[in-house]
Write a protein that holds these residues in place. Structure first.
Motif, PDB file in Angstrom:
ATOM      1  N   LEU A   1       1.432   2.025   6.233  1.00 49.30           N
ATOM      2  CA  LEU A   1       1.314   0.880   7.140  1.00 49.30           C
ATOM      3  C   LEU A   1       1.214  -0.429   6.358  1.00 49.30           C
ATOM      4  CD1 LEU A   1       1.102   0.016  10.071  1.00 49.30           C
ATOM      5  CD2 LEU A   1      -1.362   0.360   9.951  1.00 49.30           C
ATOM      6  N   LEU A   2       0.443  -0.429   5.281  1.00 51.25           N
ATOM      7  CA  LEU A   2       0.330  -1.628   4.459  1.00 51.25           C
ATOM      8  C   LEU A   2       1.651  -1.960   3.773  1.00 51.25           C
ATOM      9  CD1 LEU A   2      -3.209  -0.984   2.921  1.00 51.25           C
ATOM     10  CD2 LEU A   2      -2.608  -2.796   4.529  1.00 51.25           C
ATOM     11  N   GLU A   3       2.400  -0.945   3.375  1.00 55.10           N
ATOM     12  CA  GLU A   3       3.717  -1.163   2.776  1.00 55.10           C
ATOM     13  C   GLU A   3       4.629  -1.891   3.754  1.00 55.10           C
ATOM     14  OE1 GLU A   3       5.330  -0.717   0.023  1.00 55.10           O
ATOM     15  OE2 GLU A   3       4.176   0.621  -1.261  1.00 55.10           O
ATOM     16  N   ILE A   4       4.640  -1.419   5.000  1.00 53.15           N
ATOM     17  CA  ILE A   4       5.477  -2.061   6.010  1.00 53.15           C
ATOM     18  C   ILE A   4       5.062  -3.511   6.218  1.00 53.15           C
ATOM     19  CG2 ILE A   4       6.011  -2.050   8.486  1.00 53.15           C
ATOM     20  CD1 ILE A   4       5.966   0.969   8.405  1.00 53.15           C
ATOM     21  N   ASP A   5       3.765  -3.796   6.055  1.00 49.71           N
ATOM     22  CA  ASP A   5       3.261  -5.149   6.262  1.00 49.71           C
ATOM     23  C   ASP A   5       3.458  -6.040   5.041  1.00 49.71           C
ATOM     24  OD1 ASP A   5       1.932  -5.969   8.827  1.00 49.71           O
ATOM     25  OD2 ASP A   5       0.671  -7.059   7.407  1.00 49.71           O
ATOM     26  N   GLY A   6       4.107  -5.523   4.004  1.00 50.08           N
ATOM     27  CA  GLY A   6       4.469  -6.359   2.877  1.00 50.08           C
ATOM     28  C   GLY A   6       3.611  -6.225   1.641  1.00 50.08           C
ATOM     29  N   PHE A   7       2.691  -5.248   1.603  1.00 46.66           N
ATOM     30  CA  PHE A   7       1.848  -5.052   0.434  1.00 46.66           C
ATOM     31  C   PHE A   7       2.502  -4.065  -0.541  1.00 46.66           C
ATOM     32  CE2 PHE A   7      -1.004  -6.384   3.785  1.00 46.66           C
ATOM     33  CZ  PHE A   7      -1.870  -7.267   3.148  1.00 46.66           C
ATOM     34  N   ASP A   8       2.143  -4.177  -1.794  1.00 52.42           N
ATOM     35  CA  ASP A   8       2.554  -3.214  -2.820  1.00 52.42           C
ATOM     36  C   ASP A   8       1.411  -2.207  -2.974  1.00 52.42           C
ATOM     37  OD1 ASP A   8       3.523  -1.816  -4.950  1.00 52.42           O
ATOM     38  OD2 ASP A   8       3.450  -3.480  -6.390  1.00 52.42           O
ATOM     39  N   VAL A   9       1.587  -0.972  -2.503  1.00 49.94           N
ATOM     40  CA  VAL A   9       0.476  -0.047  -2.303  1.00 49.94           C
ATOM     41  C   VAL A   9       0.659   1.226  -3.129  1.00 49.94           C
ATOM     42  CG1 VAL A   9      -0.953   1.103  -0.571  1.00 49.94           C
ATOM     43  CG2 VAL A   9       0.382  -0.904   0.078  1.00 49.94           C
ATOM     44  N   ARG A  10      -0.467   1.671  -3.702  1.00 48.21           N
ATOM     45  CA  ARG A  10      -0.579   3.002  -4.302  1.00 48.21           C
ATOM     46  C   ARG A  10      -1.712   3.743  -3.602  1.00 48.21           C
ATOM     47  NH1 ARG A  10      -2.030   1.617 -10.216  1.00 48.21           N
ATOM     48  NH2 ARG A  10      -2.800  -0.285  -9.201  1.00 48.21           N
ATOM     49  N   ALA A  11      -1.594   5.061  -3.522  1.00 45.48           N
ATOM     50  CA  ALA A  11      -2.648   5.881  -2.910  1.00 45.48           C
ATOM     51  C   ALA A  11      -3.070   6.972  -3.881  1.00 45.48           C
ATOM     52  CB  ALA A  11      -2.161   6.508  -1.601  1.00 45.48           C
ATOM     53  N   VAL A  12      -4.376   7.134  -4.048  1.00 47.30           N
ATOM     54  CA  VAL A  12      -4.934   8.238  -4.837  1.00 47.30           C
ATOM     55  C   VAL A  12      -6.021   8.899  -3.995  1.00 47.30           C
ATOM     56  CG1 VAL A  12      -4.402   7.197  -7.069  1.00 47.30           C
ATOM     57  CG2 VAL A  12      -6.587   6.699  -5.971  1.00 47.30           C
ATOM     58  N   TYR A  13      -6.471  10.091  -4.427  1.00 44.90           N
ATOM     59  CA  TYR A  13      -7.268  10.920  -3.525  1.00 44.90           C
ATOM     60  C   TYR A  13      -8.640  11.319  -4.066  1.00 44.90           C
ATOM     61  CZ  TYR A  13      -2.456  11.157  -1.944  1.00 44.90           C
ATOM     62  OH  TYR A  13      -1.184  10.821  -1.558  1.00 44.90           O
TER      63      TYR A  13
END
Length: 509
Positions: A401-413
């Protein structure tokens, strides 16, 4: 401490003789020589109080009465009073009327009679402690339940927002999105109510008061209740003051007070009915009335509806939906503000009126709101975000969702992966869950803040825990904000704009 007998007999040999008898029966006791000592020991805990008639006029009655009045709901402190043989004095009659769980024993008392009575008293007191323990476990369970329910709510809400972004013009998707969003909002409110029950009973709720506009509060209430009213074709009329009224309140709790009462009015008003919400300043107080033309109330039900978990009947006699805690929470939150909530009805079928009075008018007048964040940078570089959550569905859906809103996003767990990601490339913002296994969010945040340059990172805690102690711990760990799941994307987007002015975000917190 909680199983001992406190003995208060300041004259004669009653106290040492009673202590000797109890010691022979293996019953723990403590002699209080003075009233201050008795008061102090009562605070530390007691299975029962053994006292004598002569002690009552000398301050003993008042101290015990105050103790009985202050005790929590689970407690009913046993008091055993030794009286003169055949006496019916004013002091004894006063004790019978004012000391609650009182047992009278005429002197001289046989040893076996005293011991047997105290054993029975301690068994009954033990049952009270079991009730207290059950209530404590219930509160812990409700808090854990709220946290666990919020975790799946977060990816559901995020996924719905994703549908909106991916298919903005698709009418079938919009219908599904709106339906899911309504149910998520309803479930979120139910979870919040459950958690508020636990917080109130454990004394963990504190008001976060600020200056807010009455219009903003009522707009929020309308937003929460209008869909339910529309579904039943109920018309809600609003009569608000022509000029803005400023209040010094806990904004979220005031919204809850009014929304719970308005939702209740909608619930018990038949199809096509009417509800009137009127708000005004009255003699230095805020006066809000909610009047409906619904099923009304019987006289004996008016006091009962404010009890926790009380369920009322609907028009057709069936039990209504909900948890039966909304009105109780409204009254308790109003009382925390120094106000009241009362109900009135002329009887079944004649509608109801709820009146809220709160001494919360702000004498300082309107104040400019503190912005949560500045606009994002216009240098062309996308804001870099790291999402950390052991719930991979929650992390991935929020990242998408943040990617679609224009952010450069990484996810870790997990926490270790988050630290490694920061070491490779420090992001502008980190959105991190708290309740991760192994290294939790608190420990991870502290470790990240130790890294060179990490002081500029905007660190957001995204969690199912909303209690005050969790919020305090997030601040101590180095987080800038504490967001409770499920969070609105717009809230994260607003905070993201504060990357270049973190001091302003801290001032608005």
């Amino acid at each position: 401490m909680e199983t001992r007998i406190l003995i208060y007999a300041p004259t004669g040999q009653d106290a040492p003789l009673a202590a000797k008898v109890l010691a022979m029966a293996a019953i723990d006791s403590h002699i209080c020589a003075t009233l201050p000592e008795l008061a102090e020991e009562l605070e530390r805990g007691a299975g029962a109080v053994l006292t004598v008639e002569e002690a009552l006029p000398r301050g003993g009655f008042q101290l015990l009465q105050d103790c009985v009045a202050r005790q929590p709901d689970w407690s009913d402190l046993p008091i055993i009073l030794l009286t003169h043989n055949g006496a019916d004095s004013p002091a004894v009659r006063q004790a019978v009327a004012g000391l609650g769980n009182l047992s009278l024993m005429e002197r001289p008392v046989r040893t076996l009679t005293l011991i047997t009575a105290l054993h029975a008293t301690l068994r009954a007191r033990s049952k009270q402690y079991q009730v207290r323990e059950a209530a404590r476990r219930k509160d812990e369970f409700l808090a854990s339940l709220g946290h666990e329910l919020r975790n799946p709510l977060a990816p559901i809400r995020t996924s719905v927002s994703l549908l909106t972004h991916l298919y903005p013009e698709a009418a079938p998707v919009a219908r599904i999105r709106d339906m899911v969003e309504r149910q998520v909002r309803l479930l979120t409110r139910l979870v919040d109510d459950l958690l508020d029950v636990a917080r109130i009973t454990s004394g963990k709720i504190t008001l976060q008061q600020q200056v807010v506009a009455l219009g903003a509060v009522m707009s929020h209430v309308s937003e929460l209740c209008q869909q339910a009213a529309d579904a039943k074709r109920i018309h809600i009329a609003w009569q608000l003051p022509p000029s803005e009224i400023m209040l010094h309140v806990d904004y979220a709790r005031l919204v809850q007070i009014v929304a719970n009462i308005l939702s209740n009015a909608v619930k018990f008003t038949p199809q096509g009915g009417h509800v009137l919400v009127r708000a005004a300043a009255d003699d230095g107080q805020l006066l809000v009335t909610v009047r409906d033309d619904g099923i009304g109330l019987e006289a004996e039900a008016i006091g009962r509806i404010f009890r926790m978990f009380e369920q009322s009947n609907t028009v057709n006699g069936q039990f209504s939906s909900g948890l039966g805690i909304g009105l109780s929470l409204s009254r308790q939150f109003a009382e925390m503000h120094g106000g009241t909530v009362d109900a009135y009805s002329e009887g079944p079928g004649k509608g109801s009126e709820f009146v809220i009075r709160l001494p919360v008018l702000d004498s300082a007048g309107a104040r400019q709101p503190v912005p949560l964040a500045q606009q994002a940078s216009t240098d062309g570089r996308r804001t870099q975000v790291l999402v950390v959550d052991d719930n991979q569905d929650a992390a991935d859906s929020l990242a998408a969702l943040l990617e679609i809103d224009g952010f450069d996003v990484r996810a870790v767990y997990d926490g270790m992966a988050a630290i490694a990601a920061v070491e490779r490339q420090a992001p502008d913002m980190i959105i991190m869950d708290l309740g991760m296994p192994g290294m939790d969010g608190y420990e991870t945040a502290r470790a990240i803040r130790q890294k060179p340059g990490a002081e500029r990172i905007l660190l957001l805690a995204l969690t199912g825990w909303g209690q005050g102690d969790a919020r305090r711990r997030t601040v101590e760990a180095g987080f800038d904000h504490h967001l409770v799941k499920p969070v609105e994307l717009e809230q994260i987007v607003r905070l993201a704009g504060a990357r270049q002015n973190r001091e302003q975000v801290q001032a608005a917190r």
